[in-house]
Design a protein around this motif. Sequence first.
Motif, mmCIF file in Angstrom:
data_model
loop_
_atom_site.group_PDB
_atom_site.id
_atom_site.type_symbol
_atom_site.label_atom_id
_atom_site.label_comp_id
_atom_site.label_asym_id
_atom_site.label_seq_id
_atom_site.Cartn_x
_atom_site.Cartn_y
_atom_site.Cartn_z
ATOM 1 N N GLN A 132 9.713 0.559 -8.982
ATOM 2 C CA GLN A 132 9.649 -0.150 -7.646
ATOM 3 C C GLN A 132 9.513 0.730 -6.664
ATOM 4 O OE1 GLN A 132 13.654 -1.881 -7.736
ATOM 5 N NE2 GLN A 132 13.077 -3.694 -8.909
ATOM 6 N N ASP A 133 9.766 1.942 -6.668
ATOM 7 C CA ASP A 133 9.327 3.183 -5.694
ATOM 8 C C ASP A 133 8.057 3.394 -5.488
ATOM 9 O OD1 ASP A 133 9.205 4.278 -8.078
ATOM 10 O OD2 ASP A 133 10.302 6.227 -7.132
ATOM 11 N N LEU A 134 6.985 2.947 -6.331
ATOM 12 C CA LEU A 134 5.470 3.163 -5.999
ATOM 13 C C LEU A 134 5.063 2.224 -5.144
ATOM 14 C CD1 LEU A 134 3.254 5.075 -7.048
ATOM 15 C CD2 LEU A 134 2.424 3.301 -8.600
ATOM 16 N N SER A 135 4.570 2.788 -4.062
ATOM 17 C CA SER A 135 3.972 1.767 -2.895
ATOM 18 C C SER A 135 2.806 1.172 -3.264
ATOM 19 C CB SER A 135 3.864 2.508 -1.744
ATOM 20 O OG SER A 135 2.814 3.450 -1.702
ATOM 21 N N ASP A 136 2.245 0.121 -2.540
ATOM 22 C CA ASP A 136 0.993 -0.722 -2.821
ATOM 23 C C ASP A 136 -0.053 0.121 -2.133
ATOM 24 O OD1 ASP A 136 2.574 -2.970 -3.611
ATOM 25 O OD2 ASP A 136 2.162 -4.093 -1.776
ATOM 26 N N TYR A 137 0.213 1.004 -1.594
ATOM 27 C CA TYR A 137 -0.963 1.959 -0.917
ATOM 28 C C TYR A 137 -1.211 2.902 -1.986
ATOM 29 C CZ TYR A 137 -3.476 5.317 1.936
ATOM 30 O OH TYR A 137 -4.383 6.315 2.487
ATOM 31 N N GLU A 138 -0.260 3.563 -2.537
ATOM 32 C CA GLU A 138 -0.450 4.434 -3.703
ATOM 33 C C GLU A 138 -1.403 3.669 -4.860
ATOM 34 O OE1 GLU A 138 3.072 7.636 -3.680
ATOM 35 O OE2 GLU A 138 3.723 5.400 -4.080
ATOM 36 N N GLU A 185 -1.011 7.989 4.733
ATOM 37 C CA GLU A 185 -1.091 9.350 3.742
ATOM 38 C C GLU A 185 0.495 10.055 3.498
ATOM 39 O OE1 GLU A 185 -3.152 10.695 1.980
ATOM 40 O OE2 GLU A 185 -4.491 8.730 1.978
ATOM 41 N N THR A 186 1.010 9.830 5.037
ATOM 42 C CA THR A 186 2.338 10.744 5.017
ATOM 43 C C THR A 186 3.601 9.802 4.754
ATOM 44 O OG1 THR A 186 2.410 10.381 7.292
ATOM 45 C CG2 THR A 186 1.575 12.525 6.362
ATOM 46 N N ASN A 187 3.199 8.306 4.848
ATOM 47 C CA ASN A 187 4.570 7.409 4.781
ATOM 48 C C ASN A 187 3.927 6.376 3.942
ATOM 49 O OD1 ASN A 187 6.715 5.572 4.379
ATOM 50 N ND2 ASN A 187 7.200 5.872 6.938
ATOM 51 N N PRO A 188 3.546 6.296 2.818
ATOM 52 C CA PRO A 188 2.773 5.091 2.160
ATOM 53 C C PRO A 188 3.437 3.742 2.023
ATOM 54 C CG PRO A 188 3.428 6.612 0.273
ATOM 55 C CD PRO A 188 3.734 7.273 1.833
ATOM 56 N N ARG A 189 4.845 3.476 2.385
ATOM 57 C CA ARG A 189 5.504 2.402 2.077
ATOM 58 C C ARG A 189 5.493 1.591 3.624
ATOM 59 N NH1 ARG A 189 8.117 4.018 -2.278
ATOM 60 N NH2 ARG A 189 8.829 6.178 -2.485
ATOM 61 N N LEU A 190 4.915 2.255 4.500
ATOM 62 C CA LEU A 190 4.983 1.448 5.848
ATOM 63 C C LEU A 190 4.182 0.094 5.702
ATOM 64 C CD1 LEU A 190 4.073 4.146 8.613
ATOM 65 C CD2 LEU A 190 5.985 2.929 8.363
ATOM 66 N N LEU A 191 3.297 -0.163 4.663
ATOM 67 C CA LEU A 191 2.565 -1.463 4.895
ATOM 68 C C LEU A 191 2.180 -1.813 3.645
ATOM 69 C CD1 LEU A 191 1.716 -2.865 7.474
ATOM 70 C CD2 LEU A 191 -0.606 -1.929 7.069
ATOM 71 N N SER A 192 2.773 -2.934 3.160
ATOM 72 C CA SER A 192 2.424 -3.483 1.729
ATOM 73 C C SER A 192 1.062 -4.052 1.781
ATOM 74 C CB SER A 192 3.408 -4.766 1.593
ATOM 75 O OG SER A 192 3.151 -5.993 2.602
ATOM 76 N N ARG A 193 0.817 -4.538 0.555
ATOM 77 C CA ARG A 193 -0.815 -5.157 0.382
ATOM 78 C C ARG A 193 -0.978 -6.562 0.986
ATOM 79 N NH1 ARG A 193 2.119 -5.964 -4.208
ATOM 80 N NH2 ARG A 193 2.058 -8.028 -5.462
ATOM 81 N N ASN A 194 0.212 -7.101 0.980
ATOM 82 C CA ASN A 194 0.175 -8.428 1.692
ATOM 83 C C ASN A 194 -0.045 -8.413 3.200
ATOM 84 O OD1 ASN A 194 0.393 -9.903 -0.906
ATOM 85 N ND2 ASN A 194 2.524 -9.821 -0.730
ATOM 86 N N ALA A 195 0.560 -7.485 3.712
ATOM 87 C CA ALA A 195 0.579 -7.255 5.213
ATOM 88 C C ALA A 195 -0.702 -6.827 5.475
ATOM 89 C CB ALA A 195 1.664 -6.450 5.737
ATOM 90 N N ALA A 196 -1.097 -5.881 4.745
ATOM 91 C CA ALA A 196 -2.623 -5.083 5.087
ATOM 92 C C ALA A 196 -3.690 -6.439 5.078
ATOM 93 C CB ALA A 196 -2.804 -4.200 4.172
ATOM 94 N N ALA A 197 -3.438 -7.504 3.879
ATOM 95 C CA ALA A 197 -4.457 -8.466 3.560
ATOM 96 C C ALA A 197 -4.424 -9.271 4.828
ATOM 97 C CB ALA A 197 -4.120 -9.015 2.339
ATOM 98 N N ASP A 198 -3.260 -9.776 5.368
ATOM 99 C CA ASP A 198 -3.053 -10.729 6.465
ATOM 100 C C ASP A 198 -3.949 -9.754 7.621
ATOM 101 O OD1 ASP A 198 -1.508 -12.313 5.296
ATOM 102 O OD2 ASP A 198 0.262 -11.567 5.914
ATOM 103 N N ILE A 199 -3.481 -8.545 8.074
ATOM 104 C CA ILE A 199 -4.163 -8.046 9.065
ATOM 105 C C ILE A 199 -5.654 -8.199 9.006
ATOM 106 C CG2 ILE A 199 -4.393 -5.588 10.220
ATOM 107 C CD1 ILE A 199 -1.495 -5.170 9.293
ATOM 108 N N LYS A 200 -6.104 -7.782 7.691
ATOM 109 C CA LYS A 200 -7.819 -7.851 7.605
ATOM 110 C C LYS A 200 -8.120 -9.063 7.811
ATOM 111 C CE LYS A 200 -11.198 -7.366 4.075
ATOM 112 N NZ LYS A 200 -11.427 -7.168 2.619
ATOM 113 N N ARG A 201 -7.327 -10.336 7.494
ATOM 114 C CA ARG A 201 -7.916 -11.497 7.787
ATOM 115 C C ARG A 201 -8.042 -11.685 9.236
ATOM 116 N NH1 ARG A 201 -5.621 -13.566 3.699
ATOM 117 N NH2 ARG A 201 -3.360 -13.506 4.604
ATOM 118 N N ILE A 202 -7.100 -11.507 10.061
ATOM 119 C CA ILE A 202 -7.007 -11.603 11.608
ATOM 120 C C ILE A 202 -8.299 -10.830 12.139
ATOM 121 C CG2 ILE A 202 -5.905 -11.065 13.715
ATOM 122 C CD1 ILE A 202 -4.600 -13.238 12.480
#
Length: 310
Positions: A132-138, A185-202
């Motif tokens: 669970q502690d591995l981030s989507d960005y990693e 790169e310094t805080n990989p938990r800031l943004l999940s893959r779902n949030a990144a996908a939503d931002i890309k879509r916008i």
Amino acid sequence: MKKPITVSGLVQTGVIQDNLATNLPKFKGQSDFSNDIAIYISLEQIQPNPYQPRRIFSDVELQELATSITEIGLIQPIAVRKISEISYQIIAGERRFRAFKLLNKIEIPCVLFSCSDADMAVMAIAENVSRQDLSDYEIAKSIRNVESFFPSKTSLAESLGFQREDMYRYFSYDALPEFVIEKLETNPRLLSRNAAADIKRIFNKISSEHYELALSAFKEAFALLEAAEIDQTKIANFIALKVKRYSEGELLSVNNKKEEFFINNKKIGHFFSSHKGVEVKIAVGVLSYEKTEELKEILNNFLNSSSSQS
């Protein structure tokens, strides 16, 4: 003990042959670990897995693991491959390797395998992705590392056990601006893959004339995210709303701003504006009941006047 993992579609692929270890068994997963065939190798001769997805190793968890190893020993040796006559690379078990270094151990029990780069890359993800502690960005960075080993994204998704649609959410990080990547790169938990996908879509929907405007709104939202003043799931809507307001001729944004009120050098309240609205706070006892009612009337008249003008 962790559940055994077997990676499908990669064993004996022959993508890259390891001539130094042709008589060794191919590494298929953690079910192949055995203390019966473990050998001791100096920690100085062992290198980390170059495809390791984990960017951050918790000091607390490593210390807990080191304590456990001290008390009950190493339950499972690490898996390594030989890359020269005197050096090895970790296939699986970097946390155990780091715990041994923390304990100032000289050597560690290892099981030696023949393993291609493709096997190593996928196993590095498989060993960590269920944690669970591995981030989507990693995970996203690791998927990009192994992508070249597969003929298609479909076969890549199948080997990793991902739904193809979900895997594409991991690819959404590629569309994010550089300032976001630097933060991740310094805080990989800031943004999940779902949030990144939503931002890309916008951003895909925004016209080129509004791109800089959207980027400015994104920077504002990301600053609020780092300050824990907005949830990451709200960022896409935040950007869209800013652009919509601007296109409709409304105020582009309200910058975070705080001004304090003083009487005789004593702070008695503040005025604060942000994306959430405007707040005026005055300490108890500063205004009498009559003055409080007078202030309310002034505000009501001002707001009604502003509303009628708009």
